[in-house]
Design a protein around this motif. Structure first.
Motif, short mmCIF file in Angstrom:
data_model
loop_
_atom_site.label_atom_id
_atom_site.label_comp_id
_atom_site.label_asym_id
_atom_site.label_seq_id
_atom_site.Cartn_x
_atom_site.Cartn_y
_atom_site.Cartn_z
N SER A 29 -16.85 -7.16 3.50
CA SER A 29 -16.03 -7.91 2.53
C SER A 29 -15.14 -7.00 1.68
O SER A 29 -13.91 -7.20 1.64
CB SER A 29 -16.93 -8.77 1.65
OG SER A 29 -16.17 -9.48 0.70
N SER A 33 -11.07 -6.63 1.88
CA SER A 33 -10.30 -6.92 0.68
C SER A 33 -9.27 -5.82 0.40
O SER A 33 -8.16 -6.10 -0.06
CB SER A 33 -11.25 -7.07 -0.52
OG SER A 33 -10.54 -7.33 -1.71
N THR A 244 -12.94 -12.97 5.50
CA THR A 244 -13.89 -11.87 5.41
C THR A 244 -13.92 -11.29 4.00
O THR A 244 -14.98 -10.98 3.46
CB THR A 244 -13.52 -10.75 6.42
OG1 THR A 244 -13.56 -11.29 7.74
CG2 THR A 244 -14.49 -9.59 6.32
N SER A 245 -12.76 -11.16 3.40
CA SER A 245 -12.70 -10.59 2.04
C SER A 245 -13.20 -11.57 0.98
O SER A 245 -13.71 -11.15 -0.06
CB SER A 245 -11.27 -10.15 1.71
OG SER A 245 -10.39 -11.26 1.75
N ASN A 247 -15.61 -14.01 1.39
CA ASN A 247 -17.04 -14.30 1.49
C ASN A 247 -17.87 -13.11 1.04
O ASN A 247 -17.55 -11.97 1.38
CB ASN A 247 -17.42 -14.66 2.93
CG ASN A 247 -16.91 -16.03 3.34
OD1 ASN A 247 -17.09 -17.01 2.61
ND2 ASN A 247 -16.25 -16.11 4.48
N PRO A 250 -19.90 -11.93 4.78
CA PRO A 250 -19.13 -12.43 5.93
C PRO A 250 -19.90 -12.35 7.24
O PRO A 250 -19.70 -13.21 8.11
CB PRO A 250 -17.91 -11.51 5.95
CG PRO A 250 -18.30 -10.30 5.16
CD PRO A 250 -19.26 -10.78 4.13
#
Length: 366
Positions: A29, A33, A244-245, A247, A250
């Motif tokens: 994550s 990000s 993905t970033s 959660n 992820p």
């Protein structure tokens, strides 16, 4: 001198579990990000830097000549200054252990058993860890040897099951992120887990002396890094960089998307089992290193008498270390890396330099 208890092969398995540890859930994550769909590039960069760090730790270990990190600090810097160095090192291990324990509690209370009090999760998991530390490093090494095939099988099943959900378009356009974004993403994995491997300098004196010991540490860290690379690129292929970033876990969300022929669903327990195995070994190694190091710091012959008192303090510390996930994310982003660099690189660097001076002085006097 510590009595050898585990083989280089068992140590390699411990290193693999330690490298994957909590990182399998929490690393994708923040990397996504920072580096977005080029997060996989950041992971590769992290592995290269991690390889250099492991080679440095191996260099330090060879200079220790059978001593632990705490014993070597006293040997090099004397009773008072050596204890000061040891104190900061042991504080780092203990705080890290508490943070890993909190990772377990946060995951369980948010994803699996939300109605269970956080304290009870910490207590029951830590009791198992204490039993493992009480039985000793030999038992930990044998357990790692037993659990490794199961982890590999579960991981392969996860990849096979989720493969229909993968989408290569989630990785395009390639290398679209800036160099700064990729480097920022790589610092996440450098801090967790590679700089944390300084804890293994308390465990490696118990490995049977062999030329394969250094190879085991290096290969184990690279295999663990390979697992993290695969899990990161898997998250990107299935969820995309944005999800993905966003959660917190992820990898767990990826497993929730498993759907085989319309009837095999809800198999996210697979990733939960993999994570519970790896984080158990990481926390056990950290807790064992902390208890043995504190026993040596206090000149106590048997570290086992410290296991329960240290556990009580760790449960309290894990609850007060950070109040919520938002605070934890800010702590990891702003504070953890310089803290880990100080204790995971600078302290062993000073120790290694002191050992070189000490060893040369002893040779000159002979």
């Amino acid at each position: 001198m510590n009595q050898p208890a585990i083989s280089p092969r068992q140590f390699m398995f411990i290193v693999i579990f330690f490298t994957i540890g909590s990182s399998i859930l929490i690393v994708p994550s923040p990397i996504a990000s920072a580096a977005k769909h080029d997060a996989w590039v950041s992971v590769l960069l992290s592995i290269l830097v991690g390889a250099s760090l492991v080679l440095f730790y191996i260099l330090v270990w060879k200079s220790l000549k059978g001593k632990s990190f705490v014993q070597a600090c006293t040997f090099v810097f004397g009773a008072w200054l050596g204890r000061l160095f040891s104190f900061f090192y042991l504080a780092f291990l203990y705080i890290l252990s508490a943070l890993v324990l909190r990772n377990i509690g946060d995951f369980m209370t948010t994803q699996i058993i939300p109605e269970t009090p956080l304290t009870f999760i910490h207590l029951f998991f830590l009791l198992v860890v204490i039993v493992g530390c009480y039985l000793g490093v030999e038992t930990i090494g044998r357990s790692a040897e037993i659990f490794m095939p199961w982890m590999i099988l579960l991981f392969l099943f996860l990849i096979f099951s989720i493969s229909p959900q993968m989408n290569m378009d989630h990785l395009r356009p390639f290398f679209d992120s800036t160099s700064k974004e990729i480097i920022d993403g790589s610092t996440v994995m450098i801090g967790t887990p590679y700089l944390e491997m300084v804890a293994l300098l308390m465990v490696i004196p118990y490995v049977k002396e062999s030329p394969k010991t250094a190879h085991g540490w290096f290969i184990g860290s690279m295999i663990g890094g390979g697992f993290l690379f695969l899990i990161t690129i898997l998250s990107l292929l299935v969820l995309g960089s944005d999800l993905t970033s966003l959660n917190a876990y992820p990898t767990y969300n990826v497993a929730e998307k498993i759907n085989i022929a319309g009837f095999m669903e809800g198999l996210e327990i697979i990733i939960a089992i993999i994570w519970m195995i790896t984080i158990f070994f990481k926390l056990t190694v950290l807790y064992y290193a902390s208890s043995v190091g504190i026993a040596q710091f206090l000149n106590i012959d048997n570290h086992r008498i410290l296991l329960l008192p240290l556990g009580m303090g760790m449960i309290v510390l894990s609850l007060v270390a950070y109040p919520d996930m938002a605070y934890y994310e800010n702590f990891v982003a702003d504070t953890w890396l310089p803290y880990a660099v100080t204790h995971g690189f600078l302290l062993p660097l000073f120790l290694w330099g002191g050992l070189q001076i000490k060893n040369r002085a002893q040779k000159n006097t002979l």
